[in-house]
Design an enzyme around this catalytic site. Structure first.
Site, PDB file in Angstrom:
ATOM      1  N   ASP A  76      29.689   7.713  44.466  1.00 55.70           N
ATOM      2  CA  ASP A  76      29.726   8.463  43.214  1.00 55.70           C
ATOM      3  C   ASP A  76      29.850   9.947  43.562  1.00 55.70           C
ATOM      4  O   ASP A  76      29.029  10.490  44.292  1.00 55.70           O
ATOM      5  CB  ASP A  76      28.426   8.182  42.441  1.00 55.70           C
ATOM      6  CG  ASP A  76      28.491   8.719  41.013  1.00 55.70           C
ATOM      7  OD1 ASP A  76      29.521   9.304  40.642  1.00 55.70           O
ATOM      8  OD2 ASP A  76      27.494   8.546  40.286  1.00 55.70           O
TER       9      ASP A  76
ATOM     10  N   ASP B 242      35.427   8.845  39.126  1.00 61.36           N
ATOM     11  CA  ASP B 242      34.740   9.365  40.318  1.00 61.36           C
ATOM     12  C   ASP B 242      33.742   8.388  40.922  1.00 61.36           C
ATOM     13  O   ASP B 242      32.810   8.788  41.594  1.00 61.36           O
ATOM     14  CB  ASP B 242      34.028  10.682  39.979  1.00 61.36           C
ATOM     15  CG  ASP B 242      32.744  10.459  39.199  1.00 61.36           C
ATOM     16  OD1 ASP B 242      32.705   9.519  38.397  1.00 61.36           O
ATOM     17  OD2 ASP B 242      31.793  11.221  39.417  1.00 61.36           O
ATOM     18  N   GLU B 243      33.958   7.114  40.711  1.00 61.41           N
ATOM     19  CA  GLU B 243      32.958   6.136  41.119  1.00 61.41           C
ATOM     20  C   GLU B 243      33.635   4.859  41.597  1.00 61.41           C
ATOM     21  O   GLU B 243      34.624   4.430  40.993  1.00 61.41           O
ATOM     22  CB  GLU B 243      32.141   5.777  39.872  1.00 61.41           C
ATOM     23  CG  GLU B 243      30.663   5.689  40.040  1.00 61.41           C
ATOM     24  CD  GLU B 243      30.041   5.282  38.717  1.00 61.41           C
ATOM     25  OE1 GLU B 243      29.381   4.252  38.699  1.00 61.41           O
ATOM     26  OE2 GLU B 243      30.255   5.980  37.703  1.00 61.41           O
TER      27      GLU B 243
HETATM   28 MG   LIG Z   1      29.651  11.201  39.479  1.00 56.97          MG
END
Ligand SMILES: [Mg+2]
Length: 419
Positions: free
Chosen positions: A29, A123-124
């Site tokens: 993350d 973003d993960e």
């Molecule tokens: Mg994040």
């Protein structure tokens, strides 16, 4: 308390140990991704409270720097509230397009480690490194190298949880934040999960939490200690799923995880379409389909995607980060329509397939969306929700395009279907 804060309140992490044998599931993350991307071009703001989000009354916080979080600002909070908490924060409106290009760079690096990963948001990602261990070393070593590589290539930092399952890896990445990594050895899974509050568990919202509290279940360890059959009797299928999570077990395959994180619909035309009003008609129909499912899940979308495939199978996609999250067809349609028009003008070719995707889903109740209902302007939400009931009774065919747009007379002339 935010889910992140909750997940952080738990036991002593230093006692978990260092044996990463079999801990081959990583959850990666990026740290305050949107803010960090913006700061790359505004280094003078590093170290200051910074918020990315819409400035208007209906805006929400998309991302906050750790300095702003100190003041209690967090993602999904209405901007008005955030500005009360942290009046001196620098507010930056979301830069469309920039985030997906950095996201692409990050996941290109992940793909060099292994193809076995599932991106679950911009973003993960969950990364299964079991097939990479022989080539690249132990999970902890792979993680350190990957984080260093991401930092060197993009200037952005990532936090990573390392565990034996997705649910534990996700909780671990949260504990590792920011700029960190945390291994939960297989033998320490119970020790890690037990002291955490029950609402830290993914899938436990306010209502479920209250349900658990009624039975005295306050910690993940409390849920793990009850009988699975009891959890199923009281909470249904969700109870089984949460009980398994409390034991650090994943209920679904990776694909399911991805489906949980985005909702999409697409349509292949019988013949390639060039006519703008026909394309807009289809875009609205897809937006309606997606919005209906987003609402049915009690979510709102913070990111929208458009898929645009030409006759020669060239597939273009556009991603839009919204100032304010939505669960409404009309807003999805209006956000994606300019992108679709641009692509149509650029390519000057017939369209084979059109797709709409809602991602970055967050709980409706956490979105600050209710604030808007009190505003004088009618958001059209009530009208669309009323249509959900009509659908339930009479099926989707009962909904006409016109009924979706009837509150907006200015659209009456954009095409024959909008009248
Ligand atoms: Mg994040």
């Amino acid at each position: 308390m935010s889910r992140k804060q909750l997940a952080r309140s738990g036991g002593d992490l230093s006692r978990l140990g260092t044996d990463d044998t079999g801990a081959t599931m990583l959850h990666l993350d990026m740290d305050s991704f949107f803010v960090s991307v913006e700061l790359l071009s505004r280094p003078e703001l590093v170290g200051r409270p910074v918020i990315v989000g819409g400035r208007s009354g209906r805006g929400v916080v998309v991302s906050a720097s750790y300095e702003a979080r100190e003041f209690g600002v967090h993602a999904a909070m209405p901007m008005g509230r955030a500005m009360n908490l942290c009046p001196f924060a620098e507010v930056i409106p979301p830069s469309h397009g920039l985030y997906s290009s950095y996201s692409q760079k990050v996941f290109d690096l992940v793909a060099q480690v292994t193809p076995d990963f599932q991106q679950v948001s911009v973003d993960e990602a969950y990364i299964d490194v079991s097939a990479a261990v022989r080539r690249l070393g132990s999970p902890v070593r792979i993680t350190s190298q990957l984080r260093a590589e991401i930092e060197a290539q993009t200037g952005l930092s990532a936090s990573v949880g390392i565990a034996g399952s997705r649910v534990v890896a996700k909780l671990a990445s949260t504990r590792a934040k920011p700029h960190g990594q945390l291994l939960v050895p297989l033998s320490a899974t119970r020790e890690f999960l037990d002291p955490m509050p029950i609402e830290a568990l993914p899938g436990v919202g306010e209502k479920t939490k209250e349900g658990f509290f009624r039975y005295g279940i306050r910690l993940i360890g409390d849920l793990a200690a009850v009988d699975e059959a009891w959890a199923g009797r009281v909470f249904g299928a969700h109870g089984h799923h949460l009980w398994r999570s409390a034991h650090g077990l994943d209920s679904h395959g990776m694909d399911r995880q991805v489906k949980d994180r985005s909702i999409s619909a697409e349509h292949t035309f019988n013949e390639d379409v060039w006519d703008l009003s026909q394309l807009e008609h289809e875009l609205l129909r897809l937006a309606d389909k997606v919005a209906h499912r987003v609402r049915a899940d009690g979510k709102v979308a913070t990111t929208l995607g458009l898929k645009y495939r030409l006759a020669d199978f060239t597939t273009l996609s556009r991603s839009i980060t919204l100032d304010a999250p939505t669960d409404l067809a009309r807003e999805i349609y209006e956000a994606l329509r300019p992108a679709m028009r641009n692509l149509r003008e650029q390519k000057s070719k017939g369209v084979r397939l059109l797709g709409v995707r809602a991602a970055g889903l967050m709980d409706f109740s956490a979105s600050g969306r209710q604030v808007r209902l009190d505003e004088a302007e009618d958001s059209g939400r009530e009208a669309e929700v009323a249509l959900d009931d009509v659908r339930k009774k009479f099926g989707t065919a009962a909904i006409s395009q016109a009924s979706l747009l009837r509150k907006r007379p200015e659209h009456d002339n954009t095409g024959p279907d909008h009248v």
